[in-house]
Every structure is written in C-alpha cells, then in structure tokens.
Design a protein around this motif. Structure first.
Motif, PDB file in Angstrom:
ATOM      1  N   SER A  71       0.890  -1.161   0.000  1.00 36.39           N
ATOM      2  CA  SER A  71       0.000   0.000   0.000  1.00 36.39           C
ATOM      3  C   SER A  71       0.922   1.203   0.000  1.00 36.39           C
ATOM      4  O   SER A  71       1.756   1.338   0.901  1.00 36.39           O
ATOM      5  CB  SER A  71      -0.843   0.039   1.273  1.00 36.39           C
TER       6      SER A  71
ATOM      7  N   LYS B 220       0.578   4.142   0.842  1.00 41.51           N
ATOM      8  CA  LYS B 220       0.542   5.007   2.030  1.00 41.51           C
ATOM      9  C   LYS B 220       1.428   4.470   3.150  1.00 41.51           C
ATOM     10  O   LYS B 220       1.770   5.218   4.054  1.00 41.51           O
ATOM     11  CB  LYS B 220      -0.896   5.216   2.515  1.00 41.51           C
ATOM     12  N   ASP B 221       1.796   3.181   3.102  1.00 44.25           N
ATOM     13  CA  ASP B 221       2.680   2.604   4.117  1.00 44.25           C
ATOM     14  C   ASP B 221       4.152   2.667   3.719  1.00 44.25           C
ATOM     15  O   ASP B 221       5.014   2.174   4.447  1.00 44.25           O
ATOM     16  CB  ASP B 221       2.290   1.140   4.387  1.00 44.25           C
TER      17      ASP B 221
ATOM     18  N   ARG C  89      -6.226  10.291  11.738  1.00 46.33           N
ATOM     19  CA  ARG C  89      -7.670  10.075  11.912  1.00 46.33           C
ATOM     20  C   ARG C  89      -8.125  10.599  13.279  1.00 46.33           C
ATOM     21  O   ARG C  89      -9.199  11.184  13.398  1.00 46.33           O
ATOM     22  CB  ARG C  89      -8.001   8.588  11.757  1.00 46.33           C
TER      23      ARG C  89
ATOM     24  N   ALA D 256      -9.836   2.572   5.936  1.00 44.03           N
ATOM     25  CA  ALA D 256      -9.818   3.031   4.550  1.00 44.03           C
ATOM     26  C   ALA D 256     -10.925   2.319   3.770  1.00 44.03           C
ATOM     27  O   ALA D 256     -11.079   1.096   3.873  1.00 44.03           O
ATOM     28  CB  ALA D 256      -8.462   2.724   3.918  1.00 44.03           C
TER      29      ALA D 256
ATOM     30  N   ARG E 121     -11.725  -3.974  -1.151  1.00 40.75           N
ATOM     31  CA  ARG E 121     -10.914  -5.087  -1.675  1.00 40.75           C
ATOM     32  C   ARG E 121     -11.248  -6.395  -0.973  1.00 40.75           C
ATOM     33  O   ARG E 121     -11.177  -7.467  -1.587  1.00 40.75           O
ATOM     34  CB  ARG E 121      -9.422  -4.764  -1.504  1.00 40.75           C
TER      35      ARG E 121
ATOM     36  N   GLN F 130      -3.230   7.208  -0.035  1.00 41.15           N
ATOM     37  CA  GLN F 130      -4.186   6.164   0.341  1.00 41.15           C
ATOM     38  C   GLN F 130      -4.938   5.663  -0.898  1.00 41.15           C
ATOM     39  O   GLN F 130      -5.309   6.449  -1.770  1.00 41.15           O
ATOM     40  CB  GLN F 130      -5.174   6.722   1.374  1.00 41.15           C
ATOM     41  N   GLY F 131      -5.154   4.362  -0.957  1.00 44.10           N
ATOM     42  CA  GLY F 131      -5.899   3.772  -2.077  1.00 44.10           C
ATOM     43  C   GLY F 131      -5.034   3.386  -3.261  1.00 44.10           C
ATOM     44  O   GLY F 131      -5.526   2.785  -4.214  1.00 44.10           O
TER      45      GLY F 131
HETATM   46  N1  LIG Z   1      -2.555   1.206   7.673  1.00 40.27           N
HETATM   47  C1  LIG Z   1      -2.827  -0.067   7.053  1.00 40.27           C
HETATM   48  C2  LIG Z   1      -3.398   0.098   5.689  1.00 40.27           C
HETATM   49  N2  LIG Z   1      -2.600   0.357   4.633  1.00 40.27           N
HETATM   50  C3  LIG Z   1      -3.388   0.505   3.527  1.00 40.27           C
HETATM   51  C4  LIG Z   1      -4.703   0.329   3.901  1.00 40.27           C
HETATM   52  C5  LIG Z   1      -5.863   0.437   3.011  1.00 40.27           C
HETATM   53  C6  LIG Z   1      -5.615   0.269   1.542  1.00 40.27           C
HETATM   54  C7  LIG Z   1      -5.023   1.447   0.843  1.00 40.27           C
HETATM   55  O1  LIG Z   1      -4.908   2.569   1.373  1.00 40.27           O
HETATM   56  O2  LIG Z   1      -4.649   1.265  -0.343  1.00 40.27           O
HETATM   57  C8  LIG Z   1      -4.730   0.050   5.276  1.00 40.27           C
HETATM   58  C9  LIG Z   1      -5.902  -0.243   6.111  1.00 40.27           C
HETATM   59  C10 LIG Z   1      -6.627   0.975   6.621  1.00 40.27           C
HETATM   60  O3  LIG Z   1      -6.040   2.052   6.789  1.00 40.27           O
HETATM   61  O4  LIG Z   1      -7.830   0.851   6.903  1.00 40.27           O
END
Ligand SMILES: NCc1[nH]cc(CCC(=O)O)c1CC(=O)O
Length: 304
Positions: free
Chosen positions: A79, A81-82, A130, A168, A174, A196-197
């Motif tokens: 992901s 965002k990570d 958040r 998310a 997914r 994100q996403g």
């Molecule tokens: N922090 C964990 C994480 N990393 C990516 C997603 C969701 C999928 C995305 O952002 O592509 C999530 C779960 C969430 O935050 O609910």
C-alpha cells in the motif's frame, strides 16, 4: 523469462493486493509465470506497541526488501501510504497502480455518522491523522488505539470494544466488506493519508528487466497525484512529526492538492490548498507544505 516472485505480507488485504498485481502482470505479459512469496514483517508481529514506537512505516517493508536483496523475490507489493517518503537506497517503485477509492470510512453498527455518536463514544483508530480529524469534528469522543489487520479491527468493533472505528474504504472494498461502510469521510473536509488507495510495486533499482515488466502496470494520472501528496508529506517530515493528510486531484493537466496537519491531542487542524500544472506537482507539494507551516503547523508542533 523465468518465474516472477512477488514478496508480500500475509494479511488478507496484503494477499489480495499482491494477487491483484499478479493477475494484472499475467494479463500484461501473457505466458509470464507469477507466484507469491508470503512473509511476515515486524510491523505485523509486534501488535502491543504503536508503529511509531517500534520504528515507523518502514517496518512493513524491511523484510520484503531483504528478500529482494537475497534474490528470493523479484519485487514486493505495498500500500503506497505505508511506504516511507524516502525509499531505501537501491530500491525503486516502477509501478503505481490506478488508484482505488481514496476516502476513509466511518464503520459502526449502531451509529450512522460521527456526529451521531453519543458523548464520550469510544472510536478505534491508531492513526494520529484520523484521531486529529475526529477530535476536530467531535472534541468529546475518545479515540482509542486499535492495531492489527482490517479483519482484526472489525472483530474488535463487533465484540463491543469500540462504538465505531475508522478504516480506509479501499481496504474494505478489496476484502468484499464494502457493506461495513456507514459513511464515507470525503475530501476536502476529511482528508486521507497521502497516497491512500494506491498500490505500489517495488523492485531493486539495478534490475532494469524487472522494472520494465512492472512499468506496464503504472498509471500516470495516479502517479502525478500521489507524487504531489508525497512531496508535501516529505517537506513536512523534516520540520514536524504531526499527523499529515493530503489528497490531490488531476483535472486535465492541472493538479489540485488539499493538505492538512493536525493535533491528535486537541483536534486543532491547519489546512492549505494549492494548484499547479502536473509538471510542477512536486513544487506544488512543497508549496502547500510551506503554506501549512506558515498557517500554524509549526506552532502546532511546538505545542505538542
Ligand atoms: N494502515 C494499514 C493500511 N494500509 C493501507 C490500507 C488500506 C488500503 C489502501 O490505502 O490502499 C490500510 C488499512 C486501513 O487504513 O484501513
């Protein structure tokens, strides 16, 4: 070509994302064999401490990067965002896939919206981003930590540990759990994590053959937007460790970027927005970061 090995984390969401990348690669390159190499990371194993306390986002990548260095995997799926703003030297992200839903989701059986929560409600989210936005909307609710994968967090909600949780939308969709979304938390009022996403594929930067295979999955429009968001986040990382949220949109060749920094402690938020040509997306990200600092993000940091 030999078989392509994809290193992946083992959570249901990580496996879905890696299977998705594998399927797109088989479509793009008929005849290519693609297999997953599932592995556990320190970020998945240590669940009793916050991510920040055990070393931050990079913990989800390290084991996967070691597997690529040892030659046990050709690439790894994340992901975006990570993924830390500065990638480890020796690695590259040749593919950023077309972005799914970028929004956060409010999830609760009993309450339809954050405004409908009873006073003092317990809301599960370990994300300071958040927590800050929640407190800005509802200063009276209690944000509580909830670690673990998406399914674990939902199970804790269902067990009554929380009145609501924030996740998310993309992850829920997914996993076929879209019905759990009570309310989308939409931009620009509520902003998601930068990138994100979006799913990204990493490989060693000396592996031009693999990078070329992966590049077939790259989505230009998504890349332009997430590069603006990540440039903003990178510019703030140096000067502050406060929660950061951002979302960019592309219209024609123009990128518009909304950003915010917040305080999880008291729900103060500082917002900024800017727009520029797609070519100048990184400068746009830096400019919005500068505007955030000038608007008080620096003072917000000083008071934490
Ligand atoms: N922090 C964990 C994480 N990393 C990516 C997603 C969701 C999928 C995305 O952002 O592509 C999530 C779960 C969430 O935050 O609910």
């Amino acid at each position: 070509m030999k078989t392509l090995h994809i290193a992946t984390r083992k959570s249901p969401l990580a496996l879905w994302q890696s299977e998705h990348v594998a399927a797109r690669l088989r479509e793009a390159h008929p005849g290519l064999e693609v297999v997953l190499v599932p592995m556990s990371t320190r970020g998945d194993e240590v669940l009793d401490r916050s991510l920040a306390a055990i070393g931050g986002k990079g913990l989800f990548l390290k084991e996967l990067e070691s597997a690529m260095q040892r030659g046990e995997a050709d690439c790894a799926v994340h992901s975006l965002k990570d993924v830390p703003m500065a990638l480890e030297p020796g690695f590259a992200l040749p593919a950023i896939l077309v972005r799914a839903d970028s929004a956060d989701a409010f999830v609760s059986a009993a309450h339809a919206t954050p405004m409908a929560l009873p006073p003092g409600a317990r809301v599960g989210t370990s994300s300071l981003r958040r927590q800050a936005q929640l407190r800005a909307l509802r200063p009276d609710v209690q944000p509580l930590d909830v670690r673990g994968n998406v399914n674990t967090r939902l199970a804790k909600l269902d067990a009554g540990d929380y009145d609501a949780i924030v996740l998310a939308c993309a992850g829920l969709q997914r996993l076929g759990l879209e019905r759990r979304i009570r309310m989308r938390l939409d931009a620009p009022d509520w902003l998601p994590a930068p990138a994100q996403g979006a799913i990204a594929v990493e490989c060693r930067d000396d592996d031009a053959g693999i990078a070329a295979l992966l590049a077939a999955l790259d989505d230009r429009d998504t890349r332009l937007c997430v590069e603006a968001e990540r440039a903003m986040n990178r510019a703030l990382d140096g000067s502050c460790h406060v929660p950061v949220a951002a979302l960019a949109r592309l219209e024609g060749e123009r990128v518009t970027l909304h950003g915010l920094v917040g305080s999880a402690a008291d729900g103060r938020l500082v917002r900024a927005c800017g727009s520029d040509m797609a070519d100048a997306r990184e400068r746009l990200g830096e400019r919005v970061a500068g505007d955030l600092l000038a608007a008080g993000a620096d003072r917000l940091l000083a008071s934490i």
